[in-house]
Design an enzyme around this catalytic site. Structure first.
Site, PDB file in Angstrom:
ATOM      1  N   THR A  15       0.817  -1.210   0.000  1.00 30.14           N
ATOM      2  CA  THR A  15       0.000   0.000   0.000  1.00 30.14           C
ATOM      3  C   THR A  15       0.850   1.259   0.000  1.00 30.14           C
ATOM      4  O   THR A  15       0.466   2.278  -0.576  1.00 30.14           O
ATOM      5  CB  THR A  15      -0.936  -0.003   1.226  1.00 30.14           C
ATOM      6  OG1 THR A  15      -1.779  -1.157   1.154  1.00 30.14           O
ATOM      7  CG2 THR A  15      -1.804   1.240   1.269  1.00 30.14           C
ATOM      8  N   TYR A  28      -7.717   1.122  -4.325  1.00 30.49           N
ATOM      9  CA  TYR A  28      -6.417   1.466  -4.907  1.00 30.49           C
ATOM     10  C   TYR A  28      -5.738   0.197  -5.400  1.00 30.49           C
ATOM     11  O   TYR A  28      -6.176  -0.924  -5.129  1.00 30.49           O
ATOM     12  CB  TYR A  28      -5.532   2.168  -3.874  1.00 30.49           C
ATOM     13  CG  TYR A  28      -5.189   1.296  -2.688  1.00 30.49           C
ATOM     14  CD1 TYR A  28      -4.019   0.546  -2.664  1.00 30.49           C
ATOM     15  CD2 TYR A  28      -6.050   1.203  -1.589  1.00 30.49           C
ATOM     16  CE1 TYR A  28      -3.709  -0.261  -1.588  1.00 30.49           C
ATOM     17  CE2 TYR A  28      -5.752   0.397  -0.519  1.00 30.49           C
ATOM     18  CZ  TYR A  28      -4.569  -0.337  -0.514  1.00 30.49           C
ATOM     19  OH  TYR A  28      -4.270  -1.144   0.541  1.00 30.49           O
ATOM     20  N   THR A  94       1.209  -4.314   4.400  1.00 30.05           N
ATOM     21  CA  THR A  94       0.924  -4.656   5.792  1.00 30.05           C
ATOM     22  C   THR A  94       0.272  -6.032   5.978  1.00 30.05           C
ATOM     23  O   THR A  94       0.333  -6.598   7.067  1.00 30.05           O
ATOM     24  CB  THR A  94       0.012  -3.588   6.426  1.00 30.05           C
ATOM     25  OG1 THR A  94      -1.217  -3.510   5.688  1.00 30.05           O
ATOM     26  CG2 THR A  94       0.698  -2.234   6.439  1.00 30.05           C
ATOM     27  N   ASP A  95      -0.351  -6.569   4.934  1.00 32.78           N
ATOM     28  CA  ASP A  95      -1.111  -7.818   5.105  1.00 32.78           C
ATOM     29  C   ASP A  95      -0.237  -8.966   5.596  1.00 32.78           C
ATOM     30  O   ASP A  95      -0.670  -9.772   6.429  1.00 32.78           O
ATOM     31  CB  ASP A  95      -1.784  -8.221   3.790  1.00 32.78           C
ATOM     32  CG  ASP A  95      -3.013  -7.387   3.480  1.00 32.78           C
ATOM     33  OD1 ASP A  95      -3.417  -6.583   4.341  1.00 32.78           O
ATOM     34  OD2 ASP A  95      -3.561  -7.524   2.370  1.00 32.78           O
ATOM     35  N   LYS A 167      -1.003  -7.624  12.971  1.00 34.44           N
ATOM     36  CA  LYS A 167      -1.980  -6.704  12.400  1.00 34.44           C
ATOM     37  C   LYS A 167      -3.340  -6.975  13.029  1.00 34.44           C
ATOM     38  O   LYS A 167      -3.805  -8.114  13.069  1.00 34.44           O
ATOM     39  CB  LYS A 167      -2.045  -6.866  10.879  1.00 34.44           C
ATOM     40  CG  LYS A 167      -2.910  -5.816  10.185  1.00 34.44           C
ATOM     41  CD  LYS A 167      -2.827  -5.917   8.660  1.00 34.44           C
ATOM     42  CE  LYS A 167      -3.661  -4.823   8.000  1.00 34.44           C
ATOM     43  NZ  LYS A 167      -3.571  -4.852   6.522  1.00 34.44           N
ATOM     44  N   GLU A 288      -4.651 -29.079  28.401  1.00 33.13           N
ATOM     45  CA  GLU A 288      -5.842 -29.878  28.081  1.00 33.13           C
ATOM     46  C   GLU A 288      -5.523 -31.005  27.112  1.00 33.13           C
ATOM     47  O   GLU A 288      -6.318 -31.932  26.942  1.00 33.13           O
ATOM     48  CB  GLU A 288      -6.920 -28.970  27.476  1.00 33.13           C
ATOM     49  CG  GLU A 288      -7.486 -27.956  28.441  1.00 33.13           C
ATOM     50  CD  GLU A 288      -8.586 -27.134  27.805  1.00 33.13           C
ATOM     51  OE1 GLU A 288      -9.654 -27.687  27.522  1.00 33.13           O
ATOM     52  OE2 GLU A 288      -8.358 -25.924  27.571  1.00 33.13           O
TER      53      GLU A 288
END
Length: 331
Positions: A15, A28, A94-95, A167, A288
């Site tokens: 981005t 975009y 950023t993903d 994120k 567990e």
């Protein structure tokens, strides 16, 4: 000017390099602006460091591949091995930034600063966040106190360690948080304050090496849900997975059918890691689930995406289940 550090900016897209038809349009296309265009858009960078830029790739980070990550790590290692580079900044979408940051944190063989940055608003947006993020990232990479801190991510005036950040929001500029261990520091218009350093193995202290590596073993992630079908594990293994990370309920749990299938696969030599779909917390061993009996590995603090990265690197060499578990506690 002559005493300024030498910083190389390696661009991968995202981005921060995105373009939209208008400054106020939310839609975009990532990876449209090249590195020279980004550098020219940031005032006063030349007061922080001597800057060089290189374009490694120009993709949205949803298309980030291990081929690009490996090439990026090789290039960073080559640059930092010379006296001509004092630090590296990586621009990235950023993903998948947290995955690439963690990958580099385990594979960079240098104590010199490596700082990643990106943006939540494209290059062409009204009030784009990319230019200031890049300015602050260069300031951190140029800071002598950034040495020995591992790979860092600088976004929205905050300095995160690669081990901890994640994120948390689809659109907010404050998307990255370090919920388990907290921030490493802040950087406001280039003014830096550190709160802590890394406490897990990283970069030049890491035992992982990419020498001769061009691809990684296949590891898949399974997202646990109510009445999860256990045959997803069969499908994964049939398609070549040598490891599986379960993004489990709560403390890495899964339903009985999936647990039994996972245990059978572990007995066949498939590495099974119990992580969690829950945003914060650690996955504890033998709580567990009888991890010892089932030969499962727990992810400790790592979320599923980072657990996958660590397992893929671990499986580059022959290791026992216990040896892999020890890596999850060390990194």
């Amino acid at each position: 000017m002559k005493n300024l550090p030498h910083i190389t900016i390696l661009a991968t897209g995202g981005t921060i390099a995105g373009s939209a038809p208008s400054p106020t349009q939310p839609g975009y296309t990532s990876g449209k602006i090249d590195i020279q265009g980004m550098i020219q858009a940031v005032p006063d960078l030349e007061n922080l460091a001597r800057i060089k830029g290189e374009q490694i790739s120009n993709v949205g980070s949803q298309d980030m591949s291990f081929e690009i990550m490996i090439n990026l790590a090789h290039r960073i290692n080559k640059l930092l091995a010379t006296n001509e580079t004092d630090g590296v900044v990586v621009t990235h979408g950023t993903d998948t930034m947290e995955e690439t940051a963690f990958f580099l944190n385990l594979t960079i063989n240098s104590s010199k600063p490596v700082v990643m940055t990106g943006a939540m608003r494209p290059f062409t947006a009204l009030s784009a966040d990319g230019p200031l993020n890049l300015y602050n990232a260069v300031a951190v990479a140029a800071d002598p106190d950034a040495i020995e801190r591992g790979v860092m991510v600088v976004m929205n005036d905050r300095i995160h360690g690669a081990h901890s950040l994640t994120k948390t929001n689809t659109t907010s500029v404050e998307t990255f948080l370090s919920p388990v261990n907290g921030l490493m520091g802040t950087v406001i218009y280039g003014a830096i304050q550190y709160f802590r350093g890394p406490f897990r193995r990283h970069t030049h202290l890491s035992r992982f090496s990419l020498g001769g590596v061009t691809c990684l073993p296949r590891v898949d992630i399974m997202y646990a849900c109510a009445d999860m079908p256990e045959d997803l594990i069969d499908c994964s293994v049939a398609n070549g997975a040598v490891g599986i990370v379960i993004a489990g309920h709560g403390n890495g749990n899964m339903n009985k059918a999936t647990l039994e299938k996972a245990a059978r696969m572990a007995d066949r030599g498939i590495f099974i890691v119990r992580s969690s779909r829950v945003p914060t917390g650690t996955v504890g061993r033998n709580m567990e689930v009888d991890d010892d009996a089932n030969q499962f590995i727990v992810s400790d603090e790592l979320n599923p995406a980072k657990a996958r990265i660590l397992l893929m690197l671990a499986l580059l060499n022959k290791r026992s289940f216990q040896q892999v578990q020890d890596l999850f506690y060390a990194y």
